[in-house]
Scaffold this motif. Structure first.
Motif, mmCIF file in Angstrom:
data_model
loop_
_atom_site.group_PDB
_atom_site.id
_atom_site.type_symbol
_atom_site.label_atom_id
_atom_site.label_comp_id
_atom_site.label_asym_id
_atom_site.label_seq_id
_atom_site.Cartn_x
_atom_site.Cartn_y
_atom_site.Cartn_z
ATOM 1 N N GLY A 201 34.535 38.453 40.183
ATOM 2 C CA GLY A 201 33.863 39.398 39.306
ATOM 3 C C GLY A 201 34.828 40.073 38.348
ATOM 4 N N THR A 202 34.421 41.230 37.846
ATOM 5 C CA THR A 202 35.209 41.918 36.825
ATOM 6 C C THR A 202 35.871 43.190 37.339
ATOM 7 O OG1 THR A 202 33.233 43.106 36.097
ATOM 8 C CG2 THR A 202 33.733 41.025 34.985
ATOM 9 N N THR A 203 35.615 43.557 38.592
ATOM 10 C CA THR A 203 36.170 44.796 39.122
ATOM 11 C C THR A 203 37.649 44.625 39.441
ATOM 12 O OG1 THR A 203 34.029 45.349 40.078
ATOM 13 C CG2 THR A 203 35.934 46.552 40.917
ATOM 14 N N ALA A 204 38.466 45.540 38.968
ATOM 15 C CA ALA A 204 39.900 45.474 39.261
ATOM 16 C C ALA A 204 40.155 45.842 40.711
ATOM 17 C CB ALA A 204 40.655 46.433 38.345
ATOM 18 N N PRO A 205 41.151 45.215 41.340
ATOM 19 C CA PRO A 205 41.517 45.612 42.697
ATOM 20 C C PRO A 205 41.936 47.081 42.738
ATOM 21 C CG PRO A 205 42.522 43.513 42.124
ATOM 22 C CD PRO A 205 41.936 44.074 40.866
ATOM 23 N N PRO A 206 41.756 47.752 43.864
ATOM 24 C CA PRO A 206 42.085 49.175 43.953
ATOM 25 C C PRO A 206 43.592 49.420 43.887
ATOM 26 C CG PRO A 206 41.469 48.309 46.103
ATOM 27 C CD PRO A 206 41.186 47.229 45.111
ATOM 28 N N ALA A 207 43.973 50.595 43.409
ATOM 29 C CA ALA A 207 45.395 50.919 43.217
ATOM 30 C C ALA A 207 46.173 50.894 44.518
ATOM 31 C CB ALA A 207 45.524 52.284 42.546
ATOM 32 N N TRP A 208 45.527 51.281 45.636
ATOM 33 C CA TRP A 208 46.263 51.334 46.908
ATOM 34 C C TRP A 208 46.749 49.958 47.354
ATOM 35 C CZ3 TRP A 208 44.088 48.208 50.502
ATOM 36 C CH2 TRP A 208 42.711 47.984 50.439
ATOM 37 N N ALA A 209 46.133 48.892 46.838
ATOM 38 C CA ALA A 209 46.473 47.539 47.288
ATOM 39 C C ALA A 209 47.516 46.856 46.419
ATOM 40 C CB ALA A 209 45.211 46.686 47.347
ATOM 41 N N GLY A 210 47.945 47.484 45.316
ATOM 42 C CA GLY A 210 48.921 46.847 44.448
ATOM 43 C C GLY A 210 48.408 45.513 43.939
ATOM 44 N N ASP A 211 49.280 44.502 43.932
ATOM 45 C CA ASP A 211 48.868 43.172 43.467
ATOM 46 C C ASP A 211 48.608 42.223 44.626
ATOM 47 O OD1 ASP A 211 51.430 42.831 44.402
ATOM 48 O OD2 ASP A 211 52.210 41.883 42.579
ATOM 49 N N SER A 212 48.284 42.770 45.788
ATOM 50 C CA SER A 212 48.100 41.939 46.985
ATOM 51 C C SER A 212 46.746 41.248 47.001
ATOM 52 C CB SER A 212 48.209 42.807 48.246
ATOM 53 O OG SER A 212 47.110 43.699 48.325
ATOM 54 N N ALA A 213 46.656 40.173 47.789
ATOM 55 C CA ALA A 213 45.378 39.497 48.001
ATOM 56 C C ALA A 213 44.386 40.413 48.707
ATOM 57 C CB ALA A 213 45.607 38.222 48.825
ATOM 58 N N VAL A 214 44.882 41.369 49.473
ATOM 59 C CA VAL A 214 44.008 42.323 50.162
ATOM 60 C C VAL A 214 43.142 43.076 49.148
ATOM 61 C CG1 VAL A 214 43.939 44.376 51.643
ATOM 62 C CG2 VAL A 214 45.641 42.585 52.069
ATOM 63 N N GLY A 215 43.741 43.509 48.048
ATOM 64 C CA GLY A 215 42.998 44.250 47.041
ATOM 65 C C GLY A 215 41.923 43.417 46.372
ATOM 66 N N VAL A 216 42.221 42.158 46.089
ATOM 67 C CA VAL A 216 41.228 41.257 45.503
ATOM 68 C C VAL A 216 40.043 41.096 46.452
ATOM 69 C CG1 VAL A 216 40.814 38.911 44.666
ATOM 70 C CG2 VAL A 216 43.006 40.041 44.197
ATOM 71 N N ALA A 217 40.344 40.912 47.739
ATOM 72 C CA ALA A 217 39.281 40.733 48.733
ATOM 73 C C ALA A 217 38.451 41.998 48.883
ATOM 74 C CB ALA A 217 39.892 40.314 50.068
ATOM 75 N N TYR A 218 39.117 43.170 48.878
ATOM 76 C CA TYR A 218 38.358 44.411 49.022
ATOM 77 C C TYR A 218 37.424 44.609 47.832
ATOM 78 C CZ TYR A 218 36.797 49.099 49.766
ATOM 79 O OH TYR A 218 35.970 50.179 49.950
ATOM 80 N N ALA A 219 37.918 44.367 46.621
ATOM 81 C CA ALA A 219 37.078 44.523 45.436
ATOM 82 C C ALA A 219 35.877 43.580 45.488
ATOM 83 C CB ALA A 219 37.906 44.271 44.175
ATOM 84 N N ALA A 220 36.083 42.358 45.963
ATOM 85 C CA ALA A 220 34.980 41.399 46.063
ATOM 86 C C ALA A 220 33.946 41.864 47.083
ATOM 87 C CB ALA A 220 35.519 40.020 46.438
ATOM 88 N N LEU A 221 34.410 42.393 48.222
ATOM 89 C CA LEU A 221 33.477 42.875 49.235
ATOM 90 C C LEU A 221 32.701 44.091 48.716
ATOM 91 C CD1 LEU A 221 32.202 42.885 52.020
ATOM 92 C CD2 LEU A 221 34.152 44.221 52.841
ATOM 93 N N ARG A 222 33.407 44.999 48.073
ATOM 94 C CA ARG A 222 32.731 46.189 47.548
ATOM 95 C C ARG A 222 31.640 45.779 46.552
ATOM 96 N NH1 ARG A 222 36.909 49.774 44.916
ATOM 97 N NH2 ARG A 222 36.731 48.159 43.331
ATOM 98 N N ASP A 223 31.949 44.838 45.673
ATOM 99 C CA ASP A 223 30.958 44.395 44.690
ATOM 100 C C ASP A 223 29.771 43.714 45.363
ATOM 101 O OD1 ASP A 223 32.559 45.376 42.703
ATOM 102 O OD2 ASP A 223 33.149 43.425 41.895
ATOM 103 N N ALA A 224 30.054 42.787 46.270
ATOM 104 C CA ALA A 224 28.978 42.012 46.900
ATOM 105 C C ALA A 224 28.081 42.896 47.755
ATOM 106 C CB ALA A 224 29.571 40.886 47.749
ATOM 107 N N ALA A 225 28.673 43.785 48.541
ATOM 108 C CA ALA A 225 27.882 44.616 49.446
ATOM 109 C C ALA A 225 27.149 45.724 48.699
ATOM 110 C CB ALA A 225 28.782 45.201 50.531
ATOM 111 N N THR A 226 27.757 46.263 47.652
ATOM 112 C CA THR A 226 27.106 47.333 46.894
ATOM 113 C C THR A 226 25.840 46.838 46.216
ATOM 114 O OG1 THR A 226 29.212 48.471 46.546
ATOM 115 C CG2 THR A 226 27.438 49.025 45.042
ATOM 116 N N ARG A 227 25.774 45.555 45.903
ATOM 117 C CA ARG A 227 24.565 45.010 45.265
ATOM 118 C C ARG A 227 23.329 45.156 46.148
ATOM 119 N NH1 ARG A 227 28.229 41.164 42.960
ATOM 120 N NH2 ARG A 227 27.813 39.577 44.550
#
Length: 329
Positions: A201-227
């Motif tokens: 999607g288009t949501t940027a990973p959260p700042a707490w995660a830096g450039d880690s894969a964890v941040g990408v995964a969290y942003a994807a979960l937040r987007d998918a579940a918030t829908r």
């Protein structure tokens, strides 16, 4: 293991994205466990949940013992018996038998840094208290957030016993079960291996995660579940979001009555859905057969129930995430 409201399709019948997730689960974890099968009705939520757990709990160089400790402590704080039992067993699998049993008994590790880790994880249930944030890196922090979400999904949709008759609560069974999973638990995983499963999607990973894969995964979960909130109207969504902020991790003494009071001003068609979402955020095991029966009168599909529960769960999880400050990482 039984499901509370519906029985998912067999893992062997999975196709498409669900089959891809199951293959990775089988290769890298303990197979398509009930937690993930319960989410299979909504493949994008299933994939993002697995991705966050994999990238936070399993991949990278951070101590796996510390991460399992966080998973266990968050599960204890959220009163998710199923997840607590599962991750105590994985502490046994990592050879940490005394630590596993201390956590199972409700105790604190004797080693000061691990005792502080447990206190930090448990305090996240109410992040508004005393300015909770994270001094830890993305893998520890992501593990904590993954289990805030997973605990709520599990408590809503699964019965609490991991094994028949609650056998997993026997120290002997936990120790033996841990030895069976020892090899799998100790295998290291390369970061980023799950990201190909995600609709980023288009949501940027959260700042707490830096450039880690964890941040990408969290942003994807937040987007998918918030829908899942799209199943409710504006007033209903505002009620859920505001209650999560105000109540800050409250455990309602009488969840059913508490939820009834909160939805009085919600339009009638949205009341039962709002009630389920609120209970998913605060007391997911209190979602009843009656609640689900009323919801199914207008939303008969299993997928819509999963989406609604995931919406409540991610609203509570993101309340914790919003307390994080990149200045502490």
């Amino acid at each position: 293991m039984t499901y509370r409201f519906f029985t998912p399709a067999k893992a062997s019948a999975a196709t498409g994205l669900t089959a891809e997730v199951y293959r990775q689960l089988s290769d890298e974890f303990l197979g398509p466990l009930p937690t993930f099968q319960a989410l299979s009705a909504v493949p994008e939520v299933l994939a993002a949940t697995w991705a966050l757990m994999r990238e936070a709990l399993l991949a990278g160089d951070t101590s796996r013992v510390d991460r399992e400790l966080v998973a266990s402590a968050v599960s204890r704080a959220n009163r998710c018996r199923f997840c607590l039992d599962a991750h105590v067993m994985l502490l046994h699998a990592l050879g940490e038998h005394a630590l596993a049993e201390a956590i199972a008994r409700g105790g604190t590790p004797p080693e000061p840094t691990r005792a502080e880790l447990v206190r930090w994880a448990e305090a996240s249930r109410s992040p508004g208290t005393a300015g909770w944030t994270s001094p830890y890196g993305p893998e520890i922090t992501g593990t904590l957030l993954a289990f805030h979400f997973i605990n709520r999904i599990v408590s809503a949709l699964l019965d609490p016993d991991l094994l028949p008759g609650g056998l997993q609560r026997s120290p002997l069974v936990r120790s033996v079960g841990g030895r069976l999973y020892s090899r799998t638990a100790r295998e290291s995983k390369e970061p980023g291996g799950s990201l190909a499963l995600l609709d980023v999607g288009t949501t940027a990973p959260p700042a707490w995660a830096g450039d880690s894969a964890v941040g990408v995964a969290y942003a994807a979960l937040r987007d998918a579940a918030t829908r899942g909130g799209d199943l409710l109207g504006d007033v209903a969504r505002q009620t859920v979001a505001a209650t999560v902020r105000w109540e800050d991790g409250l455990f309602p003494a009488r969840p059913g009555d508490w939820a009834v009071d909160l939805v009085r001003d919600v339009p009638g068609a949205d009341r039962v859905g709002t009630r389920i979402a609120l209970l998913a955020a605060f007391a997911p095991s209190a979602i009843s057969v009656g609640d689900v029966g009323l919801w199914r009168l207008s939303h008969p599909a299993d997928a819509d129930l999963v989406r609604l529960v995931a919406y409540g769960a991610i609203t509570a999880t993101d309340h914790v995430a919003r307390s994080l400050s990149s200045a502490h990482l």
